[in-house]
Design a protein around this motif. Structure first.
Motif, PDB file in Angstrom:
ATOM      1  N   SER A   1       4.100  55.798  80.139  1.00 13.37           N
ATOM      2  CA  SER A   1       3.395  56.661  81.082  1.00 13.37           C
ATOM      3  C   SER A   1       4.391  57.494  81.876  1.00 13.37           C
ATOM      4  O   SER A   1       5.443  57.003  82.292  1.00 13.37           O
ATOM      5  CB  SER A   1       2.553  55.813  82.046  1.00 13.37           C
ATOM      6  N   GLU A   2       4.045  58.751  82.079  1.00 14.96           N
ATOM      7  CA  GLU A   2       4.925  59.643  82.831  1.00 14.96           C
ATOM      8  C   GLU A   2       4.760  59.470  84.336  1.00 14.96           C
ATOM      9  O   GLU A   2       5.523  60.012  85.128  1.00 14.96           O
ATOM     10  CB  GLU A   2       4.619  61.100  82.464  1.00 14.96           C
ATOM     11  N   PHE A   3       3.752  58.713  84.746  1.00 17.85           N
ATOM     12  CA  PHE A   3       3.410  58.635  86.160  1.00 17.85           C
ATOM     13  C   PHE A   3       3.979  57.392  86.835  1.00 17.85           C
ATOM     14  O   PHE A   3       3.907  56.290  86.299  1.00 17.85           O
ATOM     15  CB  PHE A   3       1.896  58.652  86.335  1.00 17.85           C
TER      16      PHE A   3
ATOM     17  N   ASP B   1      -9.813  53.769  88.748  1.00 18.70           N
ATOM     18  CA  ASP B   1      -9.595  53.030  87.511  1.00 18.70           C
ATOM     19  C   ASP B   1      -8.989  53.917  86.433  1.00 18.70           C
ATOM     20  O   ASP B   1      -8.143  53.477  85.645  1.00 18.70           O
ATOM     21  CB  ASP B   1     -10.925  52.430  87.025  1.00 18.70           C
ATOM     22  N   VAL B   2      -9.419  55.167  86.393  1.00 14.34           N
ATOM     23  CA  VAL B   2      -8.835  56.141  85.455  1.00 14.34           C
ATOM     24  C   VAL B   2      -7.344  56.312  85.743  1.00 14.34           C
ATOM     25  O   VAL B   2      -6.502  56.266  84.840  1.00 14.34           O
ATOM     26  CB  VAL B   2      -9.552  57.502  85.544  1.00 14.34           C
ATOM     27  N   ILE B   3      -7.016  56.508  87.000  1.00 11.02           N
ATOM     28  CA  ILE B   3      -5.618  56.675  87.406  1.00 11.02           C
ATOM     29  C   ILE B   3      -4.804  55.436  87.043  1.00 11.02           C
ATOM     30  O   ILE B   3      -3.698  55.527  86.508  1.00 11.02           O
ATOM     31  CB  ILE B   3      -5.528  56.944  88.925  1.00 11.02           C
ATOM     32  N   LYS B   4      -5.370  54.264  87.327  1.00  8.41           N
ATOM     33  CA  LYS B   4      -4.694  53.005  87.036  1.00  8.41           C
ATOM     34  C   LYS B   4      -4.342  52.899  85.553  1.00  8.41           C
ATOM     35  O   LYS B   4      -3.207  52.591  85.189  1.00  8.41           O
ATOM     36  CB  LYS B   4      -5.585  51.827  87.437  1.00  8.41           C
ATOM     37  N   GLN B   5      -5.304  53.187  84.677  1.00 13.45           N
ATOM     38  CA  GLN B   5      -5.059  53.040  83.246  1.00 13.45           C
ATOM     39  C   GLN B   5      -4.122  54.117  82.718  1.00 13.45           C
ATOM     40  O   GLN B   5      -3.354  53.858  81.777  1.00 13.45           O
ATOM     41  CB  GLN B   5      -6.379  53.030  82.479  1.00 13.45           C
ATOM     42  N   ARG B   6      -4.152  55.300  83.297  1.00  9.98           N
ATOM     43  CA  ARG B   6      -3.196  56.334  82.882  1.00  9.98           C
ATOM     44  C   ARG B   6      -1.766  55.888  83.196  1.00  9.98           C
ATOM     45  O   ARG B   6      -0.825  56.222  82.478  1.00  9.98           O
ATOM     46  CB  ARG B   6      -3.491  57.652  83.605  1.00  9.98           C
ATOM     47  N   MET B   7      -1.615  55.129  84.280  1.00  7.73           N
ATOM     48  CA  MET B   7      -0.290  54.651  84.673  1.00  7.73           C
ATOM     49  C   MET B   7       0.120  53.398  83.904  1.00  7.73           C
ATOM     50  O   MET B   7       1.312  53.096  83.795  1.00  7.73           O
ATOM     51  CB  MET B   7      -0.256  54.376  86.179  1.00  7.73           C
TER      52      MET B   7
ATOM     53  N   SER C   1       3.555  57.503  90.527  1.00  6.35           N
ATOM     54  CA  SER C   1       2.807  57.594  91.777  1.00  6.35           C
ATOM     55  C   SER C   1       1.347  57.893  91.464  1.00  6.35           C
ATOM     56  O   SER C   1       1.059  58.784  90.655  1.00  6.35           O
ATOM     57  CB  SER C   1       3.383  58.707  92.666  1.00  6.35           C
ATOM     58  N   PHE C   2       0.427  57.155  92.087  1.00  7.58           N
ATOM     59  CA  PHE C   2      -0.986  57.389  91.784  1.00  7.58           C
ATOM     60  C   PHE C   2      -1.453  58.738  92.319  1.00  7.58           C
ATOM     61  O   PHE C   2      -2.373  59.355  91.771  1.00  7.58           O
ATOM     62  CB  PHE C   2      -1.849  56.233  92.326  1.00  7.58           C
ATOM     63  N   VAL C   3      -0.809  59.244  93.367  1.00  6.88           N
ATOM     64  CA  VAL C   3      -1.157  60.559  93.911  1.00  6.88           C
ATOM     65  C   VAL C   3      -0.768  61.647  92.918  1.00  6.88           C
ATOM     66  O   VAL C   3      -1.546  62.570  92.641  1.00  6.88           O
ATOM     67  CB  VAL C   3      -0.470  60.790  95.273  1.00  6.88           C
ATOM     68  N   THR C   4       0.437  61.540  92.374  1.00  7.19           N
ATOM     69  CA  THR C   4       0.903  62.496  91.369  1.00  7.19           C
ATOM     70  C   THR C   4       0.014  62.450  90.137  1.00  7.19           C
ATOM     71  O   THR C   4      -0.346  63.491  89.559  1.00  7.19           O
ATOM     72  CB  THR C   4       2.359  62.196  90.964  1.00  7.19           C
ATOM     73  N   CYS C   5      -0.352  61.250  89.716  1.00 10.84           N
ATOM     74  CA  CYS C   5      -1.226  61.082  88.558  1.00 10.84           C
ATOM     75  C   CYS C   5      -2.571  61.752  88.800  1.00 10.84           C
ATOM     76  O   CYS C   5      -3.080  62.476  87.943  1.00 10.84           O
ATOM     77  CB  CYS C   5      -1.414  59.598  88.262  1.00 10.84           C
ATOM     78  N   ALA C   6      -3.149  61.522  89.967  1.00 11.49           N
ATOM     79  CA  ALA C   6      -4.455  62.104  90.303  1.00 11.49           C
ATOM     80  C   ALA C   6      -4.402  63.629  90.285  1.00 11.49           C
ATOM     81  O   ALA C   6      -5.285  64.294  89.730  1.00 11.49           O
ATOM     82  CB  ALA C   6      -4.909  61.602  91.672  1.00 11.49           C
ATOM     83  N   ARG C   7      -3.356  64.184  90.869  1.00  9.87           N
ATOM     84  CA  ARG C   7      -3.206  65.645  90.909  1.00  9.87           C
ATOM     85  C   ARG C   7      -3.044  66.227  89.506  1.00  9.87           C
ATOM     86  O   ARG C   7      -3.638  67.263  89.180  1.00  9.87           O
ATOM     87  CB  ARG C   7      -1.992  66.009  91.766  1.00  9.87           C
ATOM     88  N   THR C   8      -2.236  65.565  88.686  1.00  6.20           N
ATOM     89  CA  THR C   8      -1.981  66.056  87.340  1.00  6.20           C
ATOM     90  C   THR C   8      -3.242  66.011  86.482  1.00  6.20           C
ATOM     91  O   THR C   8      -3.546  66.966  85.752  1.00  6.20           O
ATOM     92  CB  THR C   8      -0.867  65.221  86.667  1.00  6.20           C
TER      93      THR C   8
END
Length: 300
Positions: A149-151, A138-144, A153-160
């Motif tokens: 948003s700079e993201f 859910d955190v990743i989803k809202q960041r995107m 890809s959810f994988v890239t977002c999670a890593r960042t």
């Protein structure tokens, strides 16, 4: 002429229930979240305290028009991959735990006096378990979902997020999430079960009953927990903010103080309309899908 015996939906054996409930819950969760995702994206943006006028929306129609015209329709679906990956397992755990605790607490005993308590306990227990898994997604989803948003890809977002803010960033909102979703789920399941029993006393498979009960239950639960959802959004998107106070927000109390200071009482209702509009059809669809998949899987 062959006579096919009709299977009593609610009377199916409980020993077939937990694995079936988990599978049905996973399919229902993915269906629910993906269909209503654009409205959820609008809700997230309306709850964020934006510093740019371009990211301030006056309503659902205004947000939809501006986002689609300036960023394209695809922006409304940004982050859906995180939901698809997380919603299946989370909802499987949710519904599996719900049915297991409800059974243990005596909620499936016909005419039992503690059905309301058992249902509420089961709903709360299911939420604690599923949110532990779903919160990072859910955190990743809202960041995107946020504006610019700079993201992608959810994988890239999670890593960042992990690299810049550590593991705690994925769970900083977990206490607030539980504070919100435990009463949300308890209210939702209780209202759903009561309405379903009232509208469909026979306990037969009834799509119309499941949709109506689920939709009304979602609307009630979503409306009463909106203030906590606003706080959760602030916590989960704090890393994208340029505002020092928001970036250093540590928990629910800090989030509430920010909301009250900057927007007063009305700030706690940010995103109320899209939240209710999300939960009414999504919960109706979720319960319809859940009951359908449960019946279909058991019938096979």
């Amino acid at each position: 002429m062959e006579v096919v015996e009709e299977i009593e939906y609610e009377g199916l054996p409980s020993n077939a229930g937990h694995s079936v409930s988990m599978m049905a819950g996973a399919l229902a969760g993915i269906t629910e979240h993906t269909v209503m995702f654009p409205v959820d994206s609008i809700k997230t943006r309306m709850q964020v305290f934006a510093t740019s006028p371009a990211a301030v929306y006056t309503g659902i129609g205004n947000a939809f028009t501006r986002i689609s015209s300036t960023e394209g329709m695809r922006a409304l679906w940004r982050g859906v991959s995180s939901v698809i990956v997380g919603a299946g397992p989370a909802h499987a755990i949710h519904f599996g735990a719900y049915e297991a605790v409800k059974e243990l607490a005596g909620g499936n005993v016909e005419g039992g006096r503690n059905q309301w308590i058992a249902t509420s306990l089961a709903g709360a227990s299911a939420t604690i378990a599923s949110d532990a898994l779903m919160n990072p997604f859910d955190v990743i989803k809202q960041r995107m979902q946020v504006h610019r948003s700079e993201f992608r890809s959810f994988v890239t977002c999670a890593r960042t997020v992990y690299r810049n803010e550590g593991l705690s960033a994925f769970y900083v909102s977990y206490p607030t999430t539980l504070t919100m979703t435990v009463p949300f789920t308890a209210v939702q399941f209780t209202v759903y079960e009561q309405l379903k029993s009232f509208l469909n006393p026979s306990g037969s498979y009834s799509p119309a009953t499941h949709m109506l009960s689920g939709g009304l239950a979602g609307a009630v639960a979503g409306a009463v927990t909106t203030p906590l959802d606003v706080a959760k959004t602030i916590l989960q998107t704090r890393g994208t903010s340029t505002d020092p106070e928001i970036r250093h927000c540590r928990g629910m109390v800090d989030a509430f103080r920010i909301i009250w200071t900057r927007d007063g009482l009305k700030g706690f209702a940010r995103g109320l309309t899209p939240r209710v509009l999300t939960f009414m059809p999504s919960n109706a669809l979720c319960w319809l899908s859940y009951e359908f998949f449960k019946a279909a899987i058991r019938d096979d």
